[in-house]
Write a protein that holds these residues in place. Structure first.
Motif, PDB file in Angstrom:
ATOM      1  N   VAL A  22     -49.961  27.425   0.433  1.00  0.00           N
ATOM      2  CA  VAL A  22     -50.276  26.968   1.789  1.00  0.00           C
ATOM      3  C   VAL A  22     -51.744  26.550   1.811  1.00  0.00           C
ATOM      4  O   VAL A  22     -52.625  27.352   1.492  1.00  0.00           O
ATOM      5  N   ASN A  23     -51.992  25.297   2.183  1.00  0.00           N
ATOM      6  CA  ASN A  23     -53.345  24.752   2.111  1.00  0.00           C
ATOM      7  C   ASN A  23     -53.966  24.590   3.493  1.00  0.00           C
ATOM      8  O   ASN A  23     -53.429  23.884   4.351  1.00  0.00           O
ATOM      9  N   TYR A  24     -55.072  25.245   3.697  1.00  0.00           N
ATOM     10  CA  TYR A  24     -55.909  25.042   4.872  1.00  0.00           C
ATOM     11  C   TYR A  24     -57.301  25.570   4.545  1.00  0.00           C
ATOM     12  O   TYR A  24     -57.465  26.468   3.708  1.00  0.00           O
ATOM     13  N   SER A  25     -58.293  24.985   5.178  1.00  0.00           N
ATOM     14  CA  SER A  25     -59.671  25.448   5.048  1.00  0.00           C
ATOM     15  C   SER A  25     -60.135  25.978   6.393  1.00  0.00           C
ATOM     16  O   SER A  25     -59.622  25.576   7.444  1.00  0.00           O
ATOM     17  N   ARG A  26     -61.137  26.869   6.354  1.00  0.00           N
ATOM     18  CA  ARG A  26     -61.595  27.495   7.597  1.00  0.00           C
ATOM     19  C   ARG A  26     -63.117  27.596   7.626  1.00  0.00           C
ATOM     20  O   ARG A  26     -63.766  27.720   6.583  1.00  0.00           O
ATOM     21  N   ALA A  27     -63.654  27.590   8.826  1.00  0.00           N
ATOM     22  CA  ALA A  27     -64.962  28.191   9.082  1.00  0.00           C
ATOM     23  C   ALA A  27     -64.650  29.614   9.519  1.00  0.00           C
ATOM     24  O   ALA A  27     -63.892  29.816  10.474  1.00  0.00           O
ATOM     25  N   VAL A  28     -65.197  30.603   8.816  1.00  0.00           N
ATOM     26  CA  VAL A  28     -64.846  31.986   9.129  1.00  0.00           C
ATOM     27  C   VAL A  28     -66.112  32.832   9.199  1.00  0.00           C
ATOM     28  O   VAL A  28     -67.011  32.714   8.365  1.00  0.00           O
ATOM     29  N   GLU A  29     -66.169  33.666  10.232  1.00  0.00           N
ATOM     30  CA  GLU A  29     -67.328  34.534  10.470  1.00  0.00           C
ATOM     31  C   GLU A  29     -66.935  35.981  10.215  1.00  0.00           C
ATOM     32  O   GLU A  29     -65.912  36.459  10.721  1.00  0.00           O
ATOM     33  N   TYR A  30     -67.761  36.657   9.427  1.00  0.00           N
ATOM     34  CA  TYR A  30     -67.522  38.059   9.087  1.00  0.00           C
ATOM     35  C   TYR A  30     -68.660  38.934   9.615  1.00  0.00           C
ATOM     36  O   TYR A  30     -69.838  38.573   9.509  1.00  0.00           O
TER      37      TYR A  30
END
Length: 558
Positions: free
Chosen positions: A451-459
């Motif tokens: 499954v292909n998707y990219s994210r901006a992710v905040e940790y």
């Protein structure tokens, strides 16, 4: 005749004297009435005096500002004086009044596309940099000199430019652009549309998708083979900087002139150069002839600190010492075992944050010891010092702050509804509250890549309890349309509190493939703007920033 004398003072007036003839008596009420009448009379006199004074020529009232016209000769305009910034010019002229210069580069799309700038060049002799011209166009530039009494001397010039280089993208367009909400400024694009042919050519586009600045080093004696990898960024002093694989770190001005060049002392640059708060540089490099303990060659596994003033190597991080060089959970490549693609300084504790594409995100002390590791838990062993890396692995929390105990999630083979690891990430940044955001490329996600998707992710990372919580993400809902297996960036836009999410490789667009730069409202996740860039080679860019065209700190041409 006897008189009764009454003395009184009015605020701001001289002492007044009233007399009463014998046989009459002044009551308190009549005195109050008289007091008011006299006060009104004095105010009327003051008003008449003021009006008379205002009409006195040459006193207290400045005349209306005078606006005059003057001519700047054509020979005073030098287009692209450096030879490397074809959409810039330098204008040298004498003004009829003593003052500072303001310019307007007239836009094709009305006032919203005008470029306005104020210089601090007080005097009658001026030399200014005009930036933001359109390519292959007769540009109109309005120039005004304003003195301290707001008198103006105006002139209008025309600057005709040539065509852009042939390797620029063949499609640049804002598919979405709410200009009332967008972060102001221009998109600085570290373009890869030239690949595989050097040199790299960064450019800036306005909110209508028009290129208004570009650097073209095809004729430069040093930089004609430039490959800047992560790309170009702006220094705190307003100039730009980047690094080249063979030539080291460069500082350039708005005209593309090289201001300074720092040598790498035999190391070879790749990917990232980052300016520290003290002005020194952190840079990811390869050490020639580097090997692991088995004698196998390794690359892209050193970080240097280069002194801004001295040019010396201030500190060195050998990642083979601090990390597990033999971990193969995410890559079988023994040579490019970590593939560092970014480095970030954390001034709160004098540490560095390193993004290793095929290992994870790691925080290291100034003396090269691990503080924490953000990444799937699969396959970690010991480093060359014998330290078990598992003790540094951050443990994920769900949205309620509870530890996630599912081994499949910890391992990375499954996702939790509240948490996902980043995969083959790029571009770590600090968020205003201290959290960490990365561009999660999503390549080989969950070790399958199905499954292909990219994210901006905040940790949110708790270094004391060694936990990590996902607090914000965008991109999964876009799926393949914003998926970028490699390169790409995230940036926080402080003026609007928006996030700039920029997948940069083989992203499908309305015309062709390349990259997108999506401005997202952090609070609502509404798309405020979306820039599409397509190139014949399918590459868009490595990174995109939003910034002013003119540096805020530098106002003069010099």
């Amino acid at each position: 005749m006897k008189r009764l004398t009454v003395m009184g003072n009015l605020p701001g007036a001289s002492t007044m004297m009233f007399t009463q003839t014998k046989g009459y008596k002044i009551s308190a009420g009549s005195y109050s009435k008289l007091h008011k009448q006299l006060l009104l009379a004095l105010l009327a006199i003051a008003c008449l005096y003021g009006c008379h004074k205002d009409k006195t020529p040459g006193k207290d009232v400045d005349p209306d500002p005078v606006v005059t016209q003057f001519t700047i000769p054509e020979e005073s305009v030098q287009l692209n004086p450096s030879g490397y910034a074809p959409l810039c010019a330098v204008v040298t002229f004498t003004s009829p009044i003593n003052g500072h210069t303001e310019i307007i580069v007239k836009g094709k799309n009305g006032e919203a596309s005008d470029i306005k700038h104020t210089f601090t060049d007080n005097g009658t002799q001026h030399q200014i940099t005009v930036a933001g011209l359109y390519a292959d166009y007769d540009n109109t530039v309005e120039i005004s000199v304003i003195d301290d009494k707001q008198n103006r001397a105006n002139s209008t010039i025309s600057i005709t430019t040539g065509a852009l280089p042939p390797t620029i993208p063949n499609y640049i367009n804002f598919e979405v652009a709410d200009r009332t909400k967008m972060e102001s400024g221009f998109s600085l694009v570290s373009s890869f549309s030239n690949l595989p042919n050097p040199p790299s050519m960064p450019y800036m586009v306005d909110s209508f998708g028009d290129i208004r600045w570009i650097v073209d080093y095809r004729t430069h004696p040093q930089l004609n083979q430039l490959f800047y990898d992560d790309g170009i960024a702006r220094l705190k002093n307003g100039n730009f900087y980047f690094a080249d694989q063979k030539l080291g770190i460069f500082e350039i001005d708005l005209l593309g002139n090289v201001v300074y060049n720092w040598d790498l002392h035999g190391y070879v640059f790749h990917h990232e150069v980052h300016e520290k708060p003290d002005g020194n540089f952190l840079i990811s490099v390869t050490k020639p002839e580097s090997t692991n303990s088995n004698g196998q060659p390794t690359v892209e596994d050193y970080i240097l600190e280069i002194g801004r003033n001295s040019g010396d190597i201030i500190n060195t991080w050998d990642l083979k010492e601090s990390l597990d060089v033999y971990r193969r959970a995410m890559s079988d490549d023994s040579q490019d075992w970590i593939h560092v693609n970014a480095v970030l300084y954390d001034e709160t504790d004098n540490t560095i944050i390193v993004s290793g594409r095929v290992q994870g995100v790691v925080k290291l002390t100034y003396d090269n010891h691990v503080k924490w590791i953000l990444g799937p838990h699969r396959g970690w062993g010991s480093n060359s010092r014998g330290e078990d890396m598992n003790q540094f692995l951050l443990k994920p929390l769900d949205a309620s702050g509870n530890l996630i105990a599912d081994n499949a999630v910890l391992d990375g083979s499954a996702n939790h509804p509240d948490f996902e690891w980043s995969w083959y990430q790029h571009s770590p940044i600090h968020m205003p509250g201290g959290n960490l955001m990365v561009f999660d490329n999503g390549d080989n996600r969950n070790f399958t890549g199905r499954v292909n998707y990219s994210r901006a992710v905040e940790y949110k990372i708790d270094p004391v309890n060694m936990t990590v919580q996902q607090v914000w993400a965008y991109g999964k809902e876009r799926g393949e349309e914003t998926f970028s297996r490699i390169v790409s960036s995230v940036k926080f836009l402080p003026g609007t509190k928006h996030v700039l999410f920029s997948p940069g490789f083989q992203v499908p667009n309305a015309q062709g493939m390349g990259g997108k730069s999506v401005e997202i409202d952090y609070a609502t996740k509404q798309v405020i703007s979306e820039l599409s860039v397509s190139s014949a080679n399918g590459w868009g860019f490595h990174r995109v920033y939003r910034m002013s065209l003119y540096p805020e700190e530098i106002m003069n041409a010099e």
